[in-house]
Design a protein around this motif. Structure first.
Motif, PDB file in Angstrom:
ATOM      1  N   GLY A   9      12.050  28.121  22.097  1.00  0.00           N
ATOM      2  CA  GLY A   9      11.027  27.077  22.199  1.00  0.00           C
ATOM      3  C   GLY A   9      11.690  25.728  22.101  1.00  0.00           C
ATOM      4  N   ALA A  13       9.146  23.017  18.125  1.00  0.00           N
ATOM      5  CA  ALA A  13       8.115  23.990  18.512  1.00  0.00           C
ATOM      6  C   ALA A  13       7.543  24.715  17.298  1.00  0.00           C
ATOM      7  CB  ALA A  13       8.698  25.007  19.486  1.00  0.00           C
ATOM      8  N   GLY A  14       8.276  24.648  16.172  1.00  0.00           N
ATOM      9  CA  GLY A  14       7.830  25.375  14.978  1.00  0.00           C
ATOM     10  C   GLY A  14       8.645  26.643  14.746  1.00  0.00           C
ATOM     11  N   LYS A  15       9.855  26.697  15.312  1.00  0.00           N
ATOM     12  CA  LYS A  15      10.699  27.885  15.142  1.00  0.00           C
ATOM     13  C   LYS A  15      11.041  28.087  13.665  1.00  0.00           C
ATOM     14  CE  LYS A  15      13.883  26.314  18.017  1.00  0.00           C
ATOM     15  NZ  LYS A  15      13.284  25.028  18.427  1.00  0.00           N
ATOM     16  N   GLN A  18       7.827  29.076  11.626  1.00  0.00           N
ATOM     17  CA  GLN A  18       7.390  30.468  11.812  1.00  0.00           C
ATOM     18  C   GLN A  18       8.450  31.449  11.323  1.00  0.00           C
ATOM     19  OE1 GLN A  18       4.353  31.330  12.491  1.00  0.00           O
ATOM     20  NE2 GLN A  18       3.668  29.235  12.915  1.00  0.00           N
ATOM     21  N   LEU A 111       7.780  30.062  21.819  1.00  0.00           N
ATOM     22  CA  LEU A 111       6.710  29.189  21.312  1.00  0.00           C
ATOM     23  C   LEU A 111       6.528  28.058  22.312  1.00  0.00           C
ATOM     24  CD1 LEU A 111       7.632  28.892  17.512  1.00  0.00           C
ATOM     25  CD2 LEU A 111       5.760  30.200  18.543  1.00  0.00           C
ATOM     26  N   LYS A 112       5.342  27.997  22.923  1.00  0.00           N
ATOM     27  CA  LYS A 112       5.102  27.005  23.980  1.00  0.00           C
ATOM     28  C   LYS A 112       4.363  25.793  23.409  1.00  0.00           C
ATOM     29  CE  LYS A 112       4.238  28.676  28.077  1.00  0.00           C
ATOM     30  NZ  LYS A 112       4.997  29.325  29.147  1.00  0.00           N
ATOM     31  N   VAL A 113       5.031  24.645  23.460  1.00  0.00           N
ATOM     32  CA  VAL A 113       4.453  23.403  22.927  1.00  0.00           C
ATOM     33  C   VAL A 113       4.759  22.273  23.905  1.00  0.00           C
ATOM     34  CG1 VAL A 113       4.568  21.759  20.990  1.00  0.00           C
ATOM     35  CG2 VAL A 113       4.752  24.189  20.533  1.00  0.00           C
ATOM     36  N   GLY A 194       1.966  27.632  21.057  1.00  0.00           N
ATOM     37  CA  GLY A 194       2.527  27.089  19.818  1.00  0.00           C
ATOM     38  C   GLY A 194       1.736  25.935  19.240  1.00  0.00           C
ATOM     39  N   GLU A 195       0.509  25.745  19.718  1.00  0.00           N
ATOM     40  CA  GLU A 195      -0.344  24.683  19.154  1.00  0.00           C
ATOM     41  C   GLU A 195      -1.468  25.307  18.354  1.00  0.00           C
ATOM     42  OE1 GLU A 195      -0.251  20.674  21.243  1.00  0.00           O
ATOM     43  OE2 GLU A 195      -0.957  22.077  22.751  1.00  0.00           O
ATOM     44  N   ILE A 201      -0.889  30.360  14.579  1.00  0.00           N
ATOM     45  CA  ILE A 201       0.273  30.721  15.406  1.00  0.00           C
ATOM     46  C   ILE A 201       0.948  31.983  14.837  1.00  0.00           C
ATOM     47  CG2 ILE A 201       2.520  29.909  16.245  1.00  0.00           C
ATOM     48  CD1 ILE A 201       1.173  27.011  15.984  1.00  0.00           C
TER      49      ILE A 201
END
Ligand code: AP5
Ligand code: MG
Length: 210
Positions: A9, A13-15, A18, A111-113, A194-195, A201
């Protein structure tokens, strides 16, 4: 059974966020190449000094440096489940990881952001220097510049300045996004929106892995 997961991501992205959930729930070791590189920079090693020149610009660190880090981690933890975060980051790294995994099954979570959310998230990210806890100035949890969990000093990453974020996004689109195509073609890719809240998520990730 040994499990291998790859978190892909864009920056922000929040890797890392998460990864906290995944490593606890699935009992995995979290291997973040970014965290390993930042530790080397902090310790002032030769590798760290070299890596810092690339990281501060938002460019990728050369593959041979990254392969060195990955090799020693994988040898040291050969029998454990590993969650890769921030690796592989270009197609050559993906091909090398395939070789190292040697037919071991694995899944890839993307993760798609969108870029604008990346900008917003990274400009407001803060990190605890002691325990590594991730914060957002939009969520709170920091008190007088100190971590709400351990009391350590909270700082802003050097590569979270607006111009560097923009360059990291360019690098992502040019070099890392093609890795998602590589894994899609191999039927390994699980795409995750990813939103939304961190918990929502996490739930999507659990469902995708079920
Ligand atoms: P690295 O550390 O891997 O950085 P990155 O991939 O750019 O990703 P980030 O760590 O910035 O973001 P993240 O996805 O982990 O998001 P986070 O959870 O923190 O790499 C840094 C550098 O090292 C690279 O530029 C490169 O130079 C080098 N490097 C590393 N690996 C390499 C490799 N393999 N090859 C070559 N070079 C390499 O979340 C971000 C913020 O958003 C936080 O504030 C968080 O609280 C917040 N947030 C999280 N989830 C949400 C949500 N759902 N809603 C709102 N905010 C949220
Ligand atoms: Mg991270």
């Amino acid at each position: 059974m040994k499990r291998i997961l790859i978190l892909l991501g864009p920056p922000g992205a929040g890797k890392g966020t998460q990864a906290e959930m995944l490593k606890n729930e699935f009992n995995m070791l979290h291997l973040s190449t970014g965290d390993l590189l930042r530790a080397a920079v902090k310790n002032g090693t030769e590798l760290g000094k070299l890596a810092e020149t690339y990281m501060n610009k938002g460019a990728l660190v050369p593959d041979d440096v990254i392969f060195g880090l990955i090799d020693s981690f994988m040898v040291e933890h050969a029998s454990e489940s590993i969650l890769f975060d921030g690796f592989p980051r270009n197609e050559d790294q993906a091909i090398e990881l395939d070789r190292k995994l040697n037919e071991l099954p694995f899944s890839v979570l993307e993760l798609k952001v969108p870029d604008q959310s990346v900008m917003d998230r990274l400009s407001s990210r803060r990190v605890c220097a002691d325990c590594g806890k991730l914060f957002s100035t939009s969520f709170g949890g920091i008190s007088d510049g100190n971590c709400g969990v351990c009391g350590g000093k909270v700082f802003q990453r050097k590569d979270d300045m607006p111009e560097t974020i923009a360059h990291r996004l360019d690098v992502y689109h040019e070099q890392t996004k093609p890795v998602t195509k590589y894994y899609r073609a191999k039927n390994r890719l699980l795409e995750i929106v990813g939103e939304g809240t961190v918990e929502a998520i996490s739930e999507r990730i659990r469902n995708a892995l079920a």
